[in-house]
Structures are given as C-alpha cells and as structure tokens.
Scaffold this active site. Structure first.
Site, PDB file in Angstrom:
ATOM      1  N   PHE A 283      -5.949  51.008   6.992  1.00 38.43           N
ATOM      2  CA  PHE A 283      -7.044  50.359   6.759  1.00 38.43           C
ATOM      3  C   PHE A 283      -7.953  50.257   8.604  1.00 38.43           C
ATOM      4  O   PHE A 283      -6.836  50.374   8.758  1.00 38.43           O
ATOM      5  CB  PHE A 283      -5.752  49.296   6.620  1.00 38.43           C
ATOM      6  CG  PHE A 283      -6.440  47.444   7.200  1.00 38.43           C
ATOM      7  CD1 PHE A 283      -7.556  46.441   6.371  1.00 38.43           C
ATOM      8  CD2 PHE A 283      -6.206  46.684   8.078  1.00 38.43           C
ATOM      9  CE1 PHE A 283      -7.826  45.552   6.697  1.00 38.43           C
ATOM     10  CE2 PHE A 283      -6.047  46.044   8.875  1.00 38.43           C
ATOM     11  CZ  PHE A 283      -7.084  44.839   7.896  1.00 38.43           C
TER      12      PHE A 283
ATOM     13  N   PRO B 208     -10.959  52.059  19.645  1.00 44.83           N
ATOM     14  CA  PRO B 208     -10.984  51.793  21.149  1.00 44.83           C
ATOM     15  C   PRO B 208     -10.855  50.730  22.050  1.00 44.83           C
ATOM     16  O   PRO B 208     -10.254  50.534  23.317  1.00 44.83           O
ATOM     17  CB  PRO B 208     -11.783  52.997  21.732  1.00 44.83           C
ATOM     18  CG  PRO B 208     -11.880  54.214  20.252  1.00 44.83           C
ATOM     19  CD  PRO B 208     -12.152  52.608  19.012  1.00 44.83           C
TER      20      PRO B 208
ATOM     21  N   SER C 118      -6.820  43.789  19.152  1.00 39.93           N
ATOM     22  CA  SER C 118      -6.093  42.707  19.810  1.00 39.93           C
ATOM     23  C   SER C 118      -7.846  42.119  19.787  1.00 39.93           C
ATOM     24  O   SER C 118      -7.710  40.613  18.154  1.00 39.93           O
ATOM     25  CB  SER C 118      -5.004  41.800  20.455  1.00 39.93           C
ATOM     26  OG  SER C 118      -4.314  42.188  20.480  1.00 39.93           O
TER      27      SER C 118
ATOM     28  N   GLY D   8      -0.342  41.010   5.410  1.00 42.21           N
ATOM     29  CA  GLY D   8       0.862  42.457   5.869  1.00 42.21           C
ATOM     30  C   GLY D   8       1.279  42.037   7.186  1.00 42.21           C
ATOM     31  O   GLY D   8       2.822  43.051   6.978  1.00 42.21           O
TER      32      GLY D   8
ATOM     33  N   GLY E 243      27.696  53.465  22.303  1.00 45.59           N
ATOM     34  CA  GLY E 243      28.150  54.324  23.977  1.00 45.59           C
ATOM     35  C   GLY E 243      27.460  55.378  23.414  1.00 45.59           C
ATOM     36  O   GLY E 243      25.796  55.868  23.089  1.00 45.59           O
TER      37      GLY E 243
ATOM     38  N   GLU F 123      -0.206  45.397  13.647  1.00 51.56           N
ATOM     39  CA  GLU F 123      -0.576  43.814  12.579  1.00 51.56           C
ATOM     40  C   GLU F 123      -0.819  42.754  13.658  1.00 51.56           C
ATOM     41  O   GLU F 123      -0.452  41.945  12.453  1.00 51.56           O
ATOM     42  CB  GLU F 123      -0.068  44.220  11.783  1.00 51.56           C
ATOM     43  CG  GLU F 123      -0.308  45.222  10.878  1.00 51.56           C
ATOM     44  CD  GLU F 123       0.020  45.598   9.033  1.00 51.56           C
ATOM     45  OE1 GLU F 123      -0.395  44.577   8.549  1.00 51.56           O
ATOM     46  OE2 GLU F 123       0.275  46.617   8.652  1.00 51.56           O
TER      47      GLU F 123
HETATM   48  N1  CAA Z   1      -7.734  33.674   7.300  1.00 54.00           N
HETATM   49  C1  CAA Z   1      -9.264  32.559   7.712  1.00 54.00           C
HETATM   50  N2  CAA Z   1      -9.723  32.881   8.645  1.00 54.00           N
HETATM   51  C2  CAA Z   1     -10.007  33.446   9.630  1.00 54.00           C
HETATM   52  C3  CAA Z   1      -8.165  33.703  10.023  1.00 54.00           C
HETATM   53  C4  CAA Z   1      -7.554  33.402   8.257  1.00 54.00           C
HETATM   54  N3  CAA Z   1      -6.235  33.395   9.079  1.00 54.00           N
HETATM   55  N4  CAA Z   1      -7.980  33.260  11.305  1.00 54.00           N
HETATM   56  C5  CAA Z   1      -9.192  33.056  11.708  1.00 54.00           C
HETATM   57  N5  CAA Z   1     -10.232  33.209  10.524  1.00 54.00           N
HETATM   58  C6  CAA Z   1     -11.435  33.178  10.533  1.00 54.00           C
HETATM   59  C7  CAA Z   1     -12.100  31.625  12.036  1.00 54.00           C
HETATM   60  O1  CAA Z   1     -11.681  30.890  10.618  1.00 54.00           O
HETATM   61  C8  CAA Z   1     -13.448  31.818  12.084  1.00 54.00           C
HETATM   62  O2  CAA Z   1     -14.032  31.936  10.766  1.00 54.00           O
HETATM   63  P1  CAA Z   1     -15.236  30.658  11.545  1.00 54.00           P
HETATM   64  O3  CAA Z   1     -16.144  30.904  13.106  1.00 54.00           O
HETATM   65  O4  CAA Z   1     -16.334  30.956  10.003  1.00 54.00           O
HETATM   66  O5  CAA Z   1     -14.073  29.034  11.366  1.00 54.00           O
HETATM   67  C9  CAA Z   1     -13.424  33.586  12.473  1.00 54.00           C
HETATM   68  O6  CAA Z   1     -12.237  34.258  11.133  1.00 54.00           O
HETATM   69  C10 CAA Z   1     -13.233  34.138  13.753  1.00 54.00           C
HETATM   70  O7  CAA Z   1     -11.731  33.274  14.110  1.00 54.00           O
HETATM   71  P2  CAA Z   1     -11.166  32.859  15.623  1.00 54.00           P
HETATM   72  O8  CAA Z   1     -12.550  32.504  16.576  1.00 54.00           O
HETATM   73  O9  CAA Z   1     -10.108  32.696  15.589  1.00 54.00           O
HETATM   74  O10 CAA Z   1     -10.887  34.450  16.894  1.00 54.00           O
HETATM   75  P3  CAA Z   1     -10.831  35.064  17.632  1.00 54.00           P
HETATM   76  O11 CAA Z   1     -12.042  36.278  18.131  1.00 54.00           O
HETATM   77  O12 CAA Z   1     -10.028  34.256  18.139  1.00 54.00           O
HETATM   78  O13 CAA Z   1      -9.360  36.132  17.050  1.00 54.00           O
HETATM   79  C11 CAA Z   1      -7.394  36.769  16.197  1.00 54.00           C
HETATM   80  C12 CAA Z   1      -8.511  35.717  16.441  1.00 54.00           C
HETATM   81  C13 CAA Z   1      -6.345  35.861  15.736  1.00 54.00           C
HETATM   82  C14 CAA Z   1      -6.836  36.928  17.636  1.00 54.00           C
HETATM   83  C15 CAA Z   1      -7.946  37.655  15.906  1.00 54.00           C
HETATM   84  O14 CAA Z   1      -8.662  38.252  16.158  1.00 54.00           O
HETATM   85  C16 CAA Z   1      -6.756  39.305  15.507  1.00 54.00           C
HETATM   86  O15 CAA Z   1      -5.686  38.639  14.321  1.00 54.00           O
HETATM   87  N6  CAA Z   1      -6.243  39.984  16.566  1.00 54.00           N
HETATM   88  C17 CAA Z   1      -5.902  40.677  15.538  1.00 54.00           C
HETATM   89  C18 CAA Z   1      -5.621  41.768  15.457  1.00 54.00           C
HETATM   90  C19 CAA Z   1      -4.914  42.841  14.458  1.00 54.00           C
HETATM   91  O16 CAA Z   1      -3.902  42.344  13.844  1.00 54.00           O
HETATM   92  N7  CAA Z   1      -5.120  44.018  14.340  1.00 54.00           N
HETATM   93  C20 CAA Z   1      -3.900  45.025  14.024  1.00 54.00           C
HETATM   94  C21 CAA Z   1      -5.090  45.970  13.170  1.00 54.00           C
HETATM   95  S1  CAA Z   1      -4.650  46.611  11.726  1.00 54.00           S
HETATM   96  C22 CAA Z   1      -2.965  47.588  11.947  1.00 54.00           C
HETATM   97  O17 CAA Z   1      -1.921  47.715  12.540  1.00 54.00           O
HETATM   98  C23 CAA Z   1      -2.876  48.945  10.605  1.00 54.00           C
HETATM   99  C24 CAA Z   1      -1.845  49.393  10.645  1.00 54.00           C
HETATM  100  O18 CAA Z   1      -2.458  50.611  10.635  1.00 54.00           O
HETATM  101  C25 CAA Z   1      -0.362  49.540  10.317  1.00 54.00           C
END
Ligand code: CAA
Length: 395
Positions: A123, A128, A132, A242, A339, A363
């Site tokens: 995924f 870079p 988040s 996830g 320990g 994630e």
């Molecule tokens: N379900 C559906 N839609 C969602 C949602 C959800 N859970 N969360 C947000 N959205 C939608 C919002 O409704 C919005 O859409 P609309 O404008 O149409 O309403 C859009 O997404 C943008 O949302 P936000 O304005 O809330 O966006 P944001 O910039 O404030 O960010 C965040 C939200 C939750 C912080 C998000 O950026 C996030 O989850 N960041 C973390 C990313 C992450 O988890 N990365 C992990 C990498 S993958 C990994 O680690 C895999 C691996 O290999 C192990």
C-alpha cells in the site's frame, strides 16, 4: 454483553497460535538479527490461508470475519511481528481495499493471486513529505488519454521488495486538492518502477520496508480504483480497517510479553521466593493483565463493528492508540521483570519491545488517531455503549 467467540473463531485462534509457536518461533531471533525476509514462513502462511482471510471464497479467500482475522494476527504477533505486518498489509489494506472498492475485472484478475499469497501486495501512500499529512501527495498521475503516467517517490513501504502489486496513491489534479487524488493498481514489474534498499530498522527487522520510485510509469486506465478523485477516500477507508489489524498486532505484542514475563517471574527466585510473589513484580503483572484485557475489548469490538457493517472509524482509532501504547509500556515492563536476561535476545522480550514502537507510528501515529477520535466525538457527540450490542452500540 451478547458477545462470545464462535467455534470457528476459536479454531482460527488455536491454529494461528500453533502455527506461530511451531513454525515462527524457531528462527525468529536469527531472522530479526540478520534482517532476513521470512520467505518460507510467508509461503506457509499463504498455504494456510492467513494472507487472504477475509477475501470471499469466490476469489480464493477464506471468507472469514474480521474478528477471526484479529484473533489470528494477535497470536502471530506474540511471536513474529515481521510476519504479522506483512499479513496485515496484505489482508486489510490491499485485499480488503481491492475487494471492497475494485470492479469485477480488477477483483477477478488480482484477488486470487493475493489471497493465496502467490502475490503479495503493498500500500503506497506515504511519501518523504506526506506522512501524517496524507493529502499533500507529490506523486502525480497524469491522465494521458488511454493511460495514466505516474511519477514520484513513496517511502516506508511495507512489502516494498516482495510485493508484486502496489496500490499507489497519486495526485491527478492538484487544483482539486484531495478530491484530485486517485489510487491505482500498479504491477511491480512495470517499466519505471525502482525499489530502493531495505531499511535497517529498530524493530520488525525482517519485514521488507523500502522506498519505491516511479518514473514515467504507464498505468492502464482500467487500473484506477473507483471514480476519478476517489483515491483519498479510498486511503482513509482502507486505513480504518488496517488500523484494526495493527491494533491486533499491538495487542499480540503486549500479550506475548505478558506471557513471557509471567512464566519467568514464576520460575525466577530472589530473596527466598519466586519474584512473582514480590509485590513489586506482581503489581506489574496486574497492570499488564488489566491493560491487555481492556485492549482486547477495544480491538475485538472494532472488528465486530466492521463485521456488523457499522461505522468503526472511531473504534479502530481507539483500539490502535490504546493497544499500541499498552504494548510499548508493558514490553518495557516485561524486560524489567526479566532483569538482565530481558536485555539479551535469547529471551524474546527485547525484540517485542523494539517491535512495539512501530505500532505507535505506522498506519497513523498515536497523534493522528487522537485527531480522528476527537473529530468523531465533535462530529457525532457520541460514544459506544454497551460494547457488543447491535441495538445499543452507539448512544
Ligand atoms: N472515511 C471517509 N472519508 C474520510 C475519512 C474516513 N475515515 N477521513 C477523512 N475523510 C475524507 C473527509 O470527509 C474529507 O472529504 P470531504 O472534503 O469530501 O468531506 C477528506 O477525506 C479530507 O479529510 P480531512 O479534511 O479530514 O483531511 P486532513 O488533511 O485533515 O487529514 C487525517 C485527515 C485523518 C489526518 C489523514 O490525513 C490521515 O489519516 N493521516 C494519516 C495517514 C496514515 O495513516 N498514514 C499511514 C501510512 S500507510 C502505512 O503505514 C502502511 C504500512 O505499510 C504499514
């Protein structure tokens, strides 16, 4: 509470526990030390059905529910967290995302390979400069008529070198912000895909984490998942599930450390009695057991909500933040109970302590989970009570 594990769920839990003890435990210290990818072990996991647990049997999967899946991840994570992260990414990010949002020909073409473990999936969201802050995608996917052209760099990619299929998130129209983001199925052997060196990590050392570069990669139009602009929602939806997998991993890490600490403390004597009978140690075991039970309820409930088709966004973030913080805290304590022996590799707890850290980061960091939880609270002004009742699960 109207929740108890079914015969089938208990059988999956027992099978995963036996597999982890018999097939993963021998060699786990060496694989961690030398960052050796668990090739044979992943092959076995594919054969046993652990890599496509929730995929429908129509596409060669196990057709199981999320509760069975988290029980399996939990048991495997007590022993080998490189194997459990490979399993988690393949099951809950790649297979689930493809099965839920892919079209029929995408599912028929790719799911049987992924569910059997013949192919592993990755995924590819993080970059870079977009970790988040996932909407700040710099990777571009330009519509060229009959195909998209992808350019950019993804990093921290689990299954980076072993995967044959990448789900790549990329920006197709910068003016539209997150609504211009798409997600594509990219076959790893496509021209222009370059995999960088394996990261030398603190924990989960034998899983293959890599940077991947995409240079003028031509992706057929039919490989876009969903309608134009669906990519960011896809990423958020997929990460919601996830995070339940990673929460189960953290629960397993905490549980593994607790089992080791308890057994050791009953055997090791000091000042004339087993150290488990000294309050200083007994209270550590009590705190571990309490947090593990609480984490279990959160993790199983999040999986159960998903199985019931109910909203699990807040529940999965709560499960992840709580279980990962419990894993970090109690693996440190498990080392302390051991320990000096806890500080050497042979006793397994130092590895679990190193593995625990990443569950607070990948994630979605703990800070991101708190953003998700607090936004849900403000949006819906609700909490889930009681825990496993479909009639009263949200008030
Ligand atoms: N379900 C559906 N839609 C969602 C949602 C959800 N859970 N969360 C947000 N959205 C939608 C919002 O409704 C919005 O859409 P609309 O404008 O149409 O309403 C859009 O997404 C943008 O949302 P936000 O304005 O809330 O966006 P944001 O910039 O404030 O960010 C965040 C939200 C939750 C912080 C998000 O950026 C996030 O989850 N960041 C973390 C990313 C992450 O988890 N990365 C992990 C990498 S993958 C990994 O680690 C895999 C691996 O290999 C192990």
């Amino acid at each position: 509470m109207n929740f108890e594990l079914t015969e089938e769920q208990l059988a999956v839990q027992a099978a995963a526990r036996e597999f982890a003890q018999k097939e993963l435990k021998p060699g786990v210290i060496e694989r961690d030390k030398h960052m050796t990818y668990p090739t044979e072990q992943i092959k076995m996991m594919g054969e046993l059905g652990f890599l496509g647990m929730m995929v429908s049997p129509d596409y060669g999967g196990g057709g199981m529910d999320s509760v069975s899946y988290v029980l399996a991840i939990e048991e495997i994570s007590k022993i080998d967290n490189s194997c459990s992260v490979i399993m988690s990414v393949n099951n809950s990010l790649v297979c689930w995302g493809l099965e839920t949002y892919g079209n029929e020909s995408q599912k028929a073409k790719y799911l049987p390979k992924l569910a059997s473990g013949e192919w592993i999936g990755a995924f590819c969201l993080s970059e870079p400069e977009a970790g988040s802050d996932a909407t700040s995608q710099r990777t571009t996917a330009i519509d060229m008529g009959d195909h998209y052209l992808i350019n950019g760099t993804k990093n921290w990619i689990t299954n980076g070198s072993s995967s044959k299929l990448h789900l790549v998130v990329a920006q197709s129209d910068v003016d539209k912000g997150h609504k211009g983001i798409n997600v594509f199925i990219v076959e790893a052997d496509s021209d222009g895909v370059t995999v960088g060196g394996k990261e030398d990590k603190l924990g989960i050392r034998s899983s293959d984490t890599h940077t991947i570069m995409y240079t003028d990669v031509k992706v057929p139009k039919e490989n876009r998942i969903g309608v134009d602009g669906f990519g960011f929602k896809f990423a958020m939806k997929v990460l919601g599930g996830g995070r339940i997998g990673i929460a189960a991993q953290a629960l397993g890490i905490a549980g593994g450390a607790y089992e080791l600490a308890t057994a050791y403390s009953k055997e090791r004597a000091a000042f004339g009695k087993p150290i488990s009978q000294h309050q200083a140690i007994a209270f550590k075991l009590a705190d571990m057991a309490t947090d593990i039970e609480a984490a279990k309820l959160l993790v199983y409930r999040a999986a159960w909500l998903k199985d019931m088709g109910m909203d699990y966004t807040m529940a999965s973030s709560m499960a992840k933040v709580f279980a990962s913080e419990a894993a970090m805290k109690h693996t440190v304590e498990a080392v302390q109970v051991h320990g000096g022996y806890g500080f050497v590799k042979e006793y397994h707890v130092e590895r679990l302590m190193r593995d625990a850290k990443i569950t607070q980061i990948y994630e979605g960091t703990s800070e991101i989970q708190r953003i998700v939880i607090s936004r849900e609270i403000i949006k819906n002004n609700n909490l889930y009570v009681p825990i496993f009742s479909s009639e009263l699960s949200k008030v």
